[in-house]
Scaffold this motif. Structure first.
Motif, PDB file in Angstrom:
ATOM      1  N   ALA A   1     -17.511 -46.046  14.482  1.00 32.62           N
ATOM      2  CA  ALA A   1     -16.079 -45.749  14.481  1.00 32.62           C
ATOM      3  C   ALA A   1     -15.594 -45.563  15.907  1.00 32.62           C
ATOM      4  CB  ALA A   1     -15.812 -44.483  13.663  1.00 32.62           C
ATOM      5  N   ARG A   2     -14.353 -45.968  16.155  1.00 33.87           N
ATOM      6  CA  ARG A   2     -13.816 -45.843  17.509  1.00 33.87           C
ATOM      7  C   ARG A   2     -13.560 -44.394  17.878  1.00 33.87           C
ATOM      8  NH1 ARG A   2      -9.280 -49.220  18.554  1.00 33.87           N
ATOM      9  NH2 ARG A   2     -10.099 -50.506  16.884  1.00 33.87           N
ATOM     10  N   ILE A   3     -13.494 -44.133  19.180  1.00 27.55           N
ATOM     11  CA  ILE A   3     -13.106 -42.825  19.705  1.00 27.55           C
ATOM     12  C   ILE A   3     -11.750 -42.998  20.375  1.00 27.55           C
ATOM     13  CG2 ILE A   3     -13.664 -40.968  21.312  1.00 27.55           C
ATOM     14  CD1 ILE A   3     -16.616 -41.821  21.073  1.00 27.55           C
ATOM     15  N   LEU A   4     -10.738 -42.343  19.814  1.00 30.02           N
ATOM     16  CA  LEU A   4      -9.397 -42.415  20.371  1.00 30.02           C
ATOM     17  C   LEU A   4      -9.099 -41.144  21.149  1.00 30.02           C
ATOM     18  CD1 LEU A   4      -7.327 -43.949  17.429  1.00 30.02           C
ATOM     19  CD2 LEU A   4      -7.913 -45.041  19.594  1.00 30.02           C
ATOM     20  N   LEU A   5      -8.634 -41.299  22.373  1.00 28.95           N
ATOM     21  CA  LEU A   5      -8.265 -40.179  23.218  1.00 28.95           C
ATOM     22  C   LEU A   5      -6.775 -40.294  23.520  1.00 28.95           C
ATOM     23  CD1 LEU A   5     -11.362 -40.300  25.588  1.00 28.95           C
ATOM     24  CD2 LEU A   5     -10.929 -38.640  23.775  1.00 28.95           C
ATOM     25  N   GLU A   6      -6.015 -39.311  23.081  1.00 24.18           N
ATOM     26  CA  GLU A   6      -4.561 -39.356  23.226  1.00 24.18           C
ATOM     27  C   GLU A   6      -4.095 -38.603  24.477  1.00 24.18           C
ATOM     28  OE1 GLU A   6      -2.475 -41.012  21.389  1.00 24.18           O
ATOM     29  OE2 GLU A   6      -3.812 -41.663  19.795  1.00 24.18           O
ATOM     30  N   PRO A   7      -3.016 -39.060  25.120  1.00 28.42           N
ATOM     31  CA  PRO A   7      -2.302 -40.308  24.827  1.00 28.42           C
ATOM     32  C   PRO A   7      -3.050 -41.504  25.406  1.00 28.42           C
ATOM     33  CG  PRO A   7      -1.283 -39.235  26.694  1.00 28.42           C
ATOM     34  CD  PRO A   7      -2.371 -38.300  26.211  1.00 28.42           C
ATOM     35  N   PRO A   8      -2.983 -42.652  24.749  1.00 25.32           N
ATOM     36  CA  PRO A   8      -3.670 -43.826  25.274  1.00 25.32           C
ATOM     37  C   PRO A   8      -2.923 -44.420  26.456  1.00 25.32           C
ATOM     38  CG  PRO A   8      -2.413 -44.433  23.350  1.00 25.32           C
ATOM     39  CD  PRO A   8      -2.261 -42.941  23.498  1.00 25.32           C
ATOM     40  N   GLU A   9      -3.641 -45.076  27.335  1.00 23.08           N
ATOM     41  CA  GLU A   9      -2.984 -45.872  28.366  1.00 23.08           C
ATOM     42  C   GLU A   9      -2.499 -47.166  27.726  1.00 23.08           C
ATOM     43  OE1 GLU A   9      -5.666 -47.596  31.309  1.00 23.08           O
ATOM     44  OE2 GLU A   9      -7.308 -47.494  29.858  1.00 23.08           O
ATOM     45  N   ASN A  10      -1.640 -47.888  28.440  1.00 24.72           N
ATOM     46  CA  ASN A  10      -1.253 -49.200  27.952  1.00 24.72           C
ATOM     47  C   ASN A  10      -1.805 -50.286  28.883  1.00 24.72           C
ATOM     48  OD1 ASN A  10       0.769 -49.824  30.066  1.00 24.72           O
ATOM     49  ND2 ASN A  10       2.014 -48.238  29.094  1.00 24.72           N
ATOM     50  N   HIS A  11      -1.645 -51.525  28.460  1.00 29.10           N
ATOM     51  CA  HIS A  11      -2.264 -52.616  29.212  1.00 29.10           C
ATOM     52  C   HIS A  11      -1.584 -52.888  30.552  1.00 29.10           C
ATOM     53  CE1 HIS A  11      -4.532 -53.391  25.548  1.00 29.10           C
ATOM     54  NE2 HIS A  11      -5.324 -54.138  26.286  1.00 29.10           N
ATOM     55  N   ALA A  12      -0.297 -52.602  30.647  1.00 28.03           N
ATOM     56  CA  ALA A  12       0.374 -52.748  31.943  1.00 28.03           C
ATOM     57  C   ALA A  12      -0.213 -51.765  32.948  1.00 28.03           C
ATOM     58  CB  ALA A  12       1.873 -52.519  31.784  1.00 28.03           C
ATOM     59  N   GLU A  13      -0.417 -50.528  32.535  1.00 25.69           N
ATOM     60  CA  GLU A  13      -0.994 -49.511  33.422  1.00 25.69           C
ATOM     61  C   GLU A  13      -2.402 -49.899  33.858  1.00 25.69           C
ATOM     62  OE1 GLU A  13       1.297 -45.596  31.578  1.00 25.69           O
ATOM     63  OE2 GLU A  13      -0.508 -46.378  30.585  1.00 25.69           O
ATOM     64  N   HIS A  14      -3.200 -50.356  32.918  1.00 29.82           N
ATOM     65  CA  HIS A  14      -4.566 -50.765  33.250  1.00 29.82           C
ATOM     66  C   HIS A  14      -4.564 -51.926  34.239  1.00 29.82           C
ATOM     67  CE1 HIS A  14      -8.716 -52.043  32.874  1.00 29.82           C
ATOM     68  NE2 HIS A  14      -8.329 -53.207  32.357  1.00 29.82           N
ATOM     69  N   CYS A  15      -3.755 -52.944  33.982  1.00 26.76           N
ATOM     70  CA  CYS A  15      -3.738 -54.111  34.869  1.00 26.76           C
ATOM     71  C   CYS A  15      -3.289 -53.731  36.273  1.00 26.76           C
ATOM     72  CB  CYS A  15      -2.824 -55.196  34.304  1.00 26.76           C
ATOM     73  SG  CYS A  15      -3.480 -56.010  32.835  1.00 26.76           S
ATOM     74  N   LEU A  16      -2.289 -52.877  36.375  1.00 24.30           N
ATOM     75  CA  LEU A  16      -1.822 -52.453  37.695  1.00 24.30           C
ATOM     76  C   LEU A  16      -2.909 -51.708  38.443  1.00 24.30           C
ATOM     77  CD1 LEU A  16      -0.507 -49.938  39.491  1.00 24.30           C
ATOM     78  CD2 LEU A  16       0.358 -52.254  39.798  1.00 24.30           C
ATOM     79  N   MET A  17      -3.572 -50.795  37.745  1.00 27.42           N
ATOM     80  CA  MET A  17      -4.590 -49.993  38.427  1.00 27.42           C
ATOM     81  C   MET A  17      -5.762 -50.851  38.882  1.00 27.42           C
ATOM     82  SD  MET A  17      -4.886 -47.030  39.578  1.00 27.42           S
ATOM     83  CE  MET A  17      -3.363 -46.572  38.759  1.00 27.42           C
ATOM     84  N   VAL A  18      -6.175 -51.797  38.054  1.00 24.44           N
ATOM     85  CA  VAL A  18      -7.253 -52.695  38.451  1.00 24.44           C
ATOM     86  C   VAL A  18      -6.828 -53.525  39.664  1.00 24.44           C
ATOM     87  CG1 VAL A  18      -8.699 -54.640  37.740  1.00 24.44           C
ATOM     88  CG2 VAL A  18      -8.251 -52.779  36.143  1.00 24.44           C
ATOM     89  N   ALA A  19      -5.570 -53.934  39.699  1.00 24.59           N
ATOM     90  CA  ALA A  19      -5.060 -54.707  40.830  1.00 24.59           C
ATOM     91  C   ALA A  19      -5.108 -53.889  42.117  1.00 24.59           C
ATOM     92  CB  ALA A  19      -3.642 -55.181  40.540  1.00 24.59           C
ATOM     93  N   VAL A  20      -4.678 -52.645  42.066  1.00 24.40           N
ATOM     94  CA  VAL A  20      -4.682 -51.784  43.253  1.00 24.40           C
ATOM     95  C   VAL A  20      -6.110 -51.482  43.694  1.00 24.40           C
ATOM     96  CG1 VAL A  20      -4.092 -49.473  44.085  1.00 24.40           C
ATOM     97  CG2 VAL A  20      -2.406 -50.809  42.810  1.00 24.40           C
ATOM     98  N   TYR A  21      -6.967 -51.128  42.745  1.00 26.48           N
ATOM     99  CA  TYR A  21      -8.370 -50.906  43.091  1.00 26.48           C
ATOM    100  C   TYR A  21      -8.970 -52.163  43.720  1.00 26.48           C
ATOM    101  CZ  TYR A  21      -8.688 -46.639  40.149  1.00 26.48           C
ATOM    102  OH  TYR A  21      -8.547 -45.392  39.600  1.00 26.48           O
TER     103      TYR A  21
END
Length: 305
Positions: free
Chosen positions: A146-166
């Motif tokens: 079963a999945r583990i959900l941690l609230e609040p979730p990030e969204n894909h725009a936030e993830h893509c931006l952070m990966v780009a900056v890193y």
């Protein structure tokens, strides 16, 4: 046989942990987190015709300054009465506070982007930008569990931006082209603009259908760039580094992607394990000032915490 060198620069760890909170910092009157807004800003600059290298440096410099300053950005500071040069000085101070561990040459190039200059003309914001901002990430998934959900979730725009900056920050370590890494990261979840994220578990359950479905959904996002001149071609060339770590750009991207995925979970665990000793003693929640002695007495006499 010689021992392999380090796969990533440990000196950037603290910076990356701090930057990760840009996915969670919000302000009144502004929709979405800082990371979500920078993702949209980056794509608007790209569709407006700005060179990917310029966008990569501008967005990364802005993110680094925001690590401490949050939304005390150039727009607010000048609206509040500072001159453009005074506002830039504040931004550079924020940038300087967190960037000591960056590669010196990259640091100088990024810092220069915070000086006053004529802003680039933004273009349109593609539809996939808003869709990725509305698409939650899957959480922690593993086939057969079963999945583990941690609230609040990030969204894909936030993830893509952070990966780009890193990725831009990591590019000197791998001798990678920062513009390619940035563009690849900004576009690496195109399929999730339309495709709900069921995580690794969902991908395994799709089996042989996964590849064709991802290709179709990615094509829908790419199609929004058809009228942008060379941008679609540049995005497709950058995305070519995504499948593996055979190139310097691929290594920079995958290092950034891995770090962001794990730090996103680590911040939930860190928040859950923080102590009042950290908050009161190390972080000085009740900080020095003319009423600190009174504050301390109030807390003591009310037996708080």
């Amino acid at each position: 046989m010689a021992e392999p060198g380090p796969a990533a620069p440990a000196a950037l760890r603290a910076l990356f942990v701090e930057l990760n909170d840009l996915k969670r910092v919000r302000s009144a009157g502004r929709d979405g987190s800082i990371a979500e807004r920078l993702f949209a800003q980056g794509w608007a600059l790209l569709t407006g015709g700005a060179a990917p290298e310029d966008v990569a440096l501008d967005i990364t410099a802005t993110a680094l300054a925001a690590a401490r300053l949050c939304d005390l950005d150039a727009a607010f500071l000048t609206a509040a009465g500072l001159s453009e040069e005074e506002a830039a000085g504040v931004l550079r101070s924020g940038f300087d506070a967190v960037t000591e561990a960056l590669d010196p040459d990259l640091r100088a190039r990024l810092r220069a982007r915070l000086s006053p200059r004529e802003p680039a003309e933004p273009g349109f914001v593609p539809g996939f930008v808003g869709a990725l901002a509305e698409q939650p990430r899957a959480g922690v998934t593993c086939p057969g569990r079963a999945r583990i959900l941690l609230e609040p979730p990030e969204n894909h725009a936030e993830h893509c931006l952070m990966v780009a900056v890193y990725g831009v920050c990591l590019s000197p370590f791998y001798r990678a082209d920062p513009a390619t890494v940035f563009l690849a990261a900004m576009a690496h979840h195109f399929h999730n603009a339309a495709m709900p994220d069921a995580g690794f578990t969902g991908e395994m359950l799709l089996g042989d259908h996964l590849g064709p479905i991802m290709a179709t959904a990615t094509g829908w996002a790419l199609g929004e760039l058809d009228e942008t001149g060379d941008l679609r071609d540049a995005v497709e060339r950058a995305r070519a580094v995504l499948p593996d770590d055979a190139t310097a750009e691929g290594r920079a991207f995958h290092a950034a992607d891995c770090v962001d995925r794990v730090l996103q979970i680590a911040q939930h665990l860190r928040a859950a394990s923080i102590t009042m000793g950290t908050v009161l003693d190390e972080m000085e929640l009740v900080h020095a000032g003319p009423v600190k002695a009174f504050h301390d007495r109030v807390l003591r006499d009310m037996q708080i915490p």
